[in-house]
Write an enzyme that holds these catalytic residues in place. Structure first.
Site, short mmCIF file in Angstrom:
data_model
loop_
_atom_site.label_atom_id
_atom_site.label_comp_id
_atom_site.label_asym_id
_atom_site.label_seq_id
_atom_site.Cartn_x
_atom_site.Cartn_y
_atom_site.Cartn_z
N ASP A 190 0.92 -1.30 -0.13
CA ASP A 190 -0.03 0.18 -0.24
C ASP A 190 0.84 1.21 0.00
OD1 ASP A 190 -2.83 1.05 0.54
OD2 ASP A 190 -1.53 2.04 1.88
N GLU A 250 -4.44 2.26 -4.52
CA GLU A 250 -2.90 2.39 -4.45
C GLU A 250 -2.27 1.15 -3.98
OE1 GLU A 250 -4.55 4.28 -0.61
OE2 GLU A 250 -5.16 4.06 -2.70
N ASN A 306 -2.32 12.70 -3.54
CA ASN A 306 -3.38 12.96 -4.72
C ASN A 306 -3.86 14.64 -4.41
OD1 ASN A 306 -3.47 11.28 -6.79
ND2 ASN A 306 -5.02 9.85 -5.86
N ASP A 352 -1.22 9.40 -10.74
CA ASP A 352 -1.19 8.32 -11.72
C ASP A 352 0.33 7.98 -12.17
OD1 ASP A 352 -3.99 8.16 -11.84
OD2 ASP A 352 -4.25 9.20 -13.92
#
Length: 412
Positions: free
Chosen positions: A278, A322, A286, A295
């Site tokens: 993770d 993620e 983000n 991305d």
């Protein structure tokens, strides 16, 4: 008494009906009515032999041309096959398009030093001399193209082939079941190269030739359509197999491979290791850097894991958001721990800036690892649960670390 010549004439007629054409008669041929009949038979024999040879050549041409499947193959066969019956140094094919309103050059073979009239050249049919050829259905001979160009200075196609050195042309319409499909152009460097006999020869195989060309065109279209379908199916297969963003396998494929490897491990009494990964504080990343940067970050992480996971049987997949998962068949716990630590360090060493991380100034990951020896009385969901629990401990134990969960199903 019956004249012996009558019996010989009967034999000559029988031989001609069998495809053998005598060129002379035995004995002298007195100049009387019967003698003139004999001379007429010899002349007929010569004409039939010529016709028979011509038909044989035409049959060989159509057979040879028909051996091709794709249109360009057929046309190449055509270029090589017609030389014995029609003179040329250039052959071109143009096909009707857009409801027969436009003629487009499709193919050409030429012995000219430079070709100017090439595939893709287009001309409108309305009001053109070619339209008149379609209406009559008769091929057209132009035995002096330079003179024709002086009389028709606006003919762009004539300008181009004259520039190639072409001086004579035989333009032949192609019609399939009453529907025009295009034209074949035989062209020569010589003036006065074509005669009415060449038109007659072409007409004898015009229908067959047009049908063969149409067959090749349809086959090529079907082939191209099939290629598009294959590419579309491959694309659908990719979408069903790979994660669209990172290019690694998706969760569905991971689940399929886990089940496959689980039962293989039961059969061979081997172990499976699983690493769940993770990205630390990815939501903060983000929110701070934007989804485009997010991305990019996930792609770099996927690339790093892929570079480290080298064995053909190992699998990396995007598990969701993620999260990534790494499946390591026949991998003992210590080897798996080494791989997990390589992944953690590799991602940290990418140096991707992360100002909103609470434990580092670069992007890091947490990883949970477990190793199991599958048994008939447990299922693959257990190894996922164990690895997920280990990941939970890594995240809430400070992040940027690998935690190995030791459970009762672990076999070292």
């Amino acid at each position: 008494m019956c004249d012996s010549r009558i019996k010989e004439y009967e034999t000559v007629i029988e031989k001609m009906s069998e495809g053998y054409f005598p060129r002379k008669l035995s004995g002298e041929m007195p100049v009387d009515d019967l003698g003139r009949l004999g001379m007429a038979l010899l002349e007929l024999s010569k004409k039939l032999e010529k016709k028979f040879d011509e038909m044989q050549k035409l049959s060989e041409v159509t057979t040879h041309i028909n051996e091709g499947l794709f249109l360009d193959e057929i046309l190449d066969q055509l270029y090589d096959s017609f030389r014995n019956i029609i003179p040329y140094e250039r052959i071109g094919l143009a096909m009707l398009e857009e409801g027969e309103s436009v003629l487009r050059a499709h193919w050409e073979r030429s012995e000219a030093k430079q070709v100017y009239l090439k595939g893709g050249f287009k001309a409108l049919m309305a009001g053109s001399s070619l339209q008149q050829i379609l209406e009559t259905g008769n091929p057209r001979i132009i035995n002096n193209l330079k003179k024709y160009l002086l009389e028709h200075p606006c003919s762009a196609s004539t300008k181009l082939i004259v520039k190639e050195g072409i001086r004579s042309s035989l333009t032949c319409p192609l019609v399939v079941q009453g529907k025009p499909i295009g034209f074949i152009f035989f062209s020569s460097f010589l003036t006065n190269a074509y005669r009415e006999t060449h038109i007659s020869i072409f007409k004898q195989i015009a229908n067959q030739l047009a049908s063969i060309i149409e067959k090749g065109k349809v086959y090529e279209e079907l082939y191209q359509l099939n290629l598009k379908l294959q590419r579309a199916n491959a694309r659908l297969e990719d979408l069903a197999t790979y994660d669209d963003l990172t290019g690694v396998c998706n969760r569905r494929i991971f689940n399929e491979m886990l089940h496959k490897e689980w039962f293989r491990a039961i059969r061979h009494s081997t172990v499976i290791s699983l690493i769940m990964i993770d990205v630390d504080y990815f939501k903060n990343y983000n929110d701070s850097y934007g989804h485009v940067a997010g991305d990019f970050c996930l792609n770099k992480i996927a690339e790093t894991i892929t570079r480290i996971i080298k064995r053909p049987g190992d699998l990396i997949a995007r598990y969701g958001g993620e999260e990534f998962v790494v499946l390591l068949p026949e991998t003992e716990i210590r080897a798996a721990q080494s791989i997990a630590e390589q992944i953690r360090l590799g991602i940290e060493n990418l140096g991707i800036e992360h100002r909103e991380s609470l434990n580092a100034d670069v992007v890091t990951i947490s990883a949970g690892l477990t190793t199991m020896k599958p048994q008939n009385d447990n299922d693959p969901l257990q190894i996922i649960s164990e690895a997920d629990d280990a990941l939970y401990k890594a995240k809430y134990g400070g992040r940027n670390r690998v935690v190995t969960l030791s459970g009762e199903l672990i076999s070292l």
